[in-house]
Enzyme design. Structure first.
Site, PDB file in Angstrom:
ATOM      1  CE  LYS A 111       0.136  -1.870   4.310  1.00 22.39           C
ATOM      2  NZ  LYS A 111      -0.234  -3.187   4.816  1.00 22.39           N
ATOM      3  CB  ILE A 142     -11.625  -7.286   2.914  1.00 24.14           C
ATOM      4  CG1 ILE A 142     -11.528  -7.676   4.390  1.00 24.14           C
ATOM      5  CG2 ILE A 142     -13.022  -6.804   2.558  1.00 24.14           C
ATOM      6  CD1 ILE A 142     -11.717  -6.494   5.355  1.00 24.14           C
ATOM      7  CD  GLU A 196       5.560  -4.745  10.562  1.00 22.45           C
ATOM      8  OE1 GLU A 196       6.793  -4.804  10.520  1.00 22.45           O
ATOM      9  OE2 GLU A 196       4.817  -5.186   9.682  1.00 22.45           O
ATOM     10  CG  ASP A 207      -1.113   0.297   7.355  1.00 18.86           C
ATOM     11  OD1 ASP A 207      -0.437  -0.182   6.427  1.00 18.86           O
ATOM     12  OD2 ASP A 207      -2.214  -0.196   7.712  1.00 18.86           O
ATOM     13  CE  LYS A 211      -3.706  -1.291   5.111  1.00 18.59           C
ATOM     14  NZ  LYS A 211      -3.806  -1.907   6.430  1.00 18.59           N
TER      15      LYS A 211
HETATM   16  N1  LIG Z   1       2.096  -8.850   6.608  1.00 16.28           N
HETATM   17  C1  LIG Z   1       0.831  -8.600   6.291  1.00 16.28           C
HETATM   18  O1  LIG Z   1      -0.091  -9.157   6.889  1.00 16.28           O
HETATM   19  C2  LIG Z   1       0.512  -7.643   5.173  1.00 16.28           C
HETATM   20  C3  LIG Z   1      -0.830  -7.363   4.873  1.00 16.28           C
HETATM   21  C4  LIG Z   1      -1.133  -6.536   3.792  1.00 16.28           C
HETATM   22  C5  LIG Z   1      -0.116  -5.961   3.074  1.00 16.28           C
HETATM   23  N2  LIG Z   1       1.180  -6.203   3.422  1.00 16.28           N
HETATM   24  C6  LIG Z   1       2.241  -5.586   2.623  1.00 16.28           C
HETATM   25  O2  LIG Z   1       2.983  -6.615   1.986  1.00 16.28           O
HETATM   26  C7  LIG Z   1       4.340  -6.202   1.796  1.00 16.28           C
HETATM   27  C8  LIG Z   1       5.255  -7.254   2.394  1.00 16.28           C
HETATM   28  O3  LIG Z   1       4.995  -7.347   3.778  1.00 16.28           O
HETATM   29  P1  LIG Z   1       5.428  -8.606   4.653  1.00 16.28           P
HETATM   30  O4  LIG Z   1       4.683  -8.498   5.919  1.00 16.28           O
HETATM   31  O5  LIG Z   1       5.362  -9.848   3.861  1.00 16.28           O
HETATM   32  O6  LIG Z   1       6.949  -8.206   4.945  1.00 16.28           O
HETATM   33  P2  LIG Z   1       8.138  -9.200   5.379  1.00 16.28           P
HETATM   34  O7  LIG Z   1       7.604 -10.354   6.119  1.00 16.28           O
HETATM   35  O8  LIG Z   1       9.171  -8.332   6.003  1.00 16.28           O
HETATM   36  O9  LIG Z   1       8.664  -9.739   3.970  1.00 16.28           O
HETATM   37  C9  LIG Z   1       9.399  -8.982   3.077  1.00 16.28           C
HETATM   38  C10 LIG Z   1      10.445  -9.888   2.484  1.00 16.28           C
HETATM   39  O10 LIG Z   1      11.102  -9.189   1.437  1.00 16.28           O
HETATM   40  C11 LIG Z   1      12.508  -9.362   1.596  1.00 16.28           C
HETATM   41  N3  LIG Z   1      13.188  -8.201   1.010  1.00 16.28           N
HETATM   42  C12 LIG Z   1      13.190  -6.917   1.441  1.00 16.28           C
HETATM   43  N4  LIG Z   1      13.894  -6.149   0.603  1.00 16.28           N
HETATM   44  C13 LIG Z   1      14.361  -6.976  -0.362  1.00 16.28           C
HETATM   45  C14 LIG Z   1      15.149  -6.766  -1.521  1.00 16.28           C
HETATM   46  N5  LIG Z   1      15.605  -5.577  -1.844  1.00 16.28           N
HETATM   47  N6  LIG Z   1      15.419  -7.845  -2.289  1.00 16.28           N
HETATM   48  C15 LIG Z   1      14.956  -9.070  -1.979  1.00 16.28           C
HETATM   49  N7  LIG Z   1      14.184  -9.332  -0.911  1.00 16.28           N
HETATM   50  C16 LIG Z   1      13.903  -8.273  -0.118  1.00 16.28           C
HETATM   51  C17 LIG Z   1      12.743  -9.478   3.083  1.00 16.28           C
HETATM   52  O11 LIG Z   1      13.959 -10.131   3.301  1.00 16.28           O
HETATM   53  P3  LIG Z   1      14.555 -10.404   4.755  1.00 16.28           P
HETATM   54  O12 LIG Z   1      13.879 -11.666   5.185  1.00 16.28           O
HETATM   55  O13 LIG Z   1      16.010 -10.576   4.534  1.00 16.28           O
HETATM   56  O14 LIG Z   1      14.191  -9.209   5.587  1.00 16.28           O
HETATM   57  C18 LIG Z   1      11.521 -10.301   3.505  1.00 16.28           C
HETATM   58  O15 LIG Z   1      11.748 -11.689   3.388  1.00 16.28           O
HETATM   59  C19 LIG Z   1       4.438  -4.829   2.462  1.00 16.28           C
HETATM   60  O16 LIG Z   1       4.297  -3.848   1.481  1.00 16.28           O
HETATM   61  C20 LIG Z   1       3.257  -4.804   3.407  1.00 16.28           C
HETATM   62  O17 LIG Z   1       2.789  -3.502   3.676  1.00 16.28           O
HETATM   63  C21 LIG Z   1       1.515  -7.030   4.446  1.00 16.28           C
END
Ligand SMILES: NC(=O)c1ccc[n+]([C@@H]2O[C@H](COP(=O)([O-])OP(=O)(O)OC[C@H]3O[C@@H](n4cnc5c(N)ncnc54)[C@H](OP(=O)(O)O)[C@@H]3O)[C@@H](O)[C@H]2O)c1
Length: 333
Positions: A111, A142, A196, A207, A211
């Site tokens: 987002k 959703i 977090e 955040d 949205k």
């Molecule tokens: N989590 C949720 O429930 C949720 C819900 C809706 C939307 N989102 C959105 O989804 C996106 C991802 O969130 P997430 O919660 O999945 O985050 P996350 O668990 O921190 O996952 C991000 C992954 O990307 C990797 N990464 C970061 N920079 C990188 C790069 N330059 N090259 C390669 N890999 C890289 C990280 O590596 P490392 O493991 O080494 O850190 C990590 O494994 C965000 O934009 C978030 O706002 C998340």
């Protein structure tokens, strides 16, 4: 179970194999046959961009599919769809733009990047004739974005309003139900994985503002930079505020809202006192809900899990399959 059918094959790359990237991968693995049967798409994850490759190996992704070089994915003409799930604004936006320039469709739950770079990303998708979808960016699992863009497309919207951040909703619910101070509930939320390590974006309303910016663009065809949306968070809500609300049979919720009246848009994010009659009053814990009001449909509300690997992955997979169907239609035209 199903025969391999080259005509239905769509190849996918996932950038970032964390919570959402990992959840998306697992849903595709578990539901491959179901997706083929229901949507006629033979979906395969062929490459993964990982900063920490061991996370990918732990999911059973073979070593040869994992790379730390984005060029390996951008230069691979066999990849049809790129899922950007690394988060943050850069390099996420650049990766999405480059993927589109290479003729790949893009799906993202990000987002922050979508809200900040709304016009650039949409223009790139149009210019390169590719699909760009971001259902998971608002409300996690959703399906509000697809509903607004497709099923409710015949409506003039007058209002959009919601509980868009699960972390702050969880904290406010626990403060009220368990009679606990903000700091204690925040720590509990962090321990349980609902918040977090740095909760600023969630608890300060940033955040939710991202949205809301996306919802405003979709409902009212207007772009509002999320940084200009008047925004207050929940970090200064104390136990006395919660008790005083309860005494008046009210609840405090972090509400994001936008209203269009006589061509004038008003929007804000902040804590509000809700009465029992409000459709958002009973949306508790980590749940999200979004209510939209259209001139034809009236008020309609959707409630569900706004975060987590599988609810968010569910929305990402829906977008991937939708983009894939368009790719297959073009391929066979
Ligand atoms: N989590 C949720 O429930 C949720 C819900 C809706 C939307 N989102 C959105 O989804 C996106 C991802 O969130 P997430 O919660 O999945 O985050 P996350 O668990 O921190 O996952 C991000 C992954 O990307 C990797 N990464 C970061 N920079 C990188 C790069 N330059 N090259 C390669 N890999 C890289 C990280 O590596 P490392 O493991 O080494 O850190 C990590 O494994 C965000 O934009 C978030 O706002 C998340």
């Amino acid at each position: 179970m199903f025969m391999k059918d080259k005509n239905k094959s769509v190849k996918l790359a996932i950038l970032g194999i964390g919570t959402v990237g990992g959840g998306t991968f697992r849903i595709i693995e578990n539901s491959h046959d179901l997706i083929l049967q229901r949507a006629g798409v033979d979906l395969r994850v062929s490459r993964v961009l990982a900063r920490s490759p061991e996370k990918a190996y732990r999911l059973g992704i073979p070593e040869k599919a994992v790379t730390s070089h984005i060029e390996d994915i951008l230069e691979d003409d066999s990849i049809d769809v790129v899922v950007e799930a690394i988060g943050g604004i850069e390099p996420a936006t650049s990766y999405m733009l480059k993927a589109m320039q290479k003729g790949k469709s893009v799906v993202t739950p990000n987002k922050a990047a979508v809200a900040k770079n709304w016009a650039i990303l949409h223009e790139a998708a149009e210019k390169n004739d590719v699909t760009f979808r971001f259902e998971a960016a608002v409300g996690g699992g959703i399906p509000i974005i697809t509903s607004i863009k497709e099923q409710l497309v015949g409506n003039n919207f007058t209002e959009v309003r919601g509980i868009l951040n699960g972390t702050s909703n969880y904290i406010l619910t626990k403060m009220a139900d368990d009679n606990l101070p903000y700091d204690e509930v925040l720590k509990d939320a962090q321990d349980k994985g609902f918040a977090e390590a740095d909760p600023t974006a969630d608890v300060e309303g940033l955040d939710a503002a991202n949205k809301l910016s996306i919802l405003i663009a979709l409902c009212f065809n207007m772009y509002v930079d999320p940084e200009t949306i008047p925004t207050r968070g929940i970090s200064r809500i104390n136990e006395a505020d919660i008790r005083s609300a309860e005494e008046n049979k009210q609840k405090i919720k972090l509400i994001a809202s936008a209203r269009l009246e006589e061509g004038k848009l008003t929007c804000k994010v902040g804590p509000e006192l809700l009465t029992e009659e409000d459709v958002l009053y009973n949306v508790n814990d980590e749940y999200n809900a979004i209510s939209v009001t259209g001139d034809a449909v009236g008020e309609i509300m959707m409630r569900g899990k706004g975060a987590g690997a599988f609810p968010t992955g569910s929305a990402v997979v829906g977008d991937i399959v939708s983009a894939s169907s368009t790719i297959l239609l073009k391929r066979h035209a």
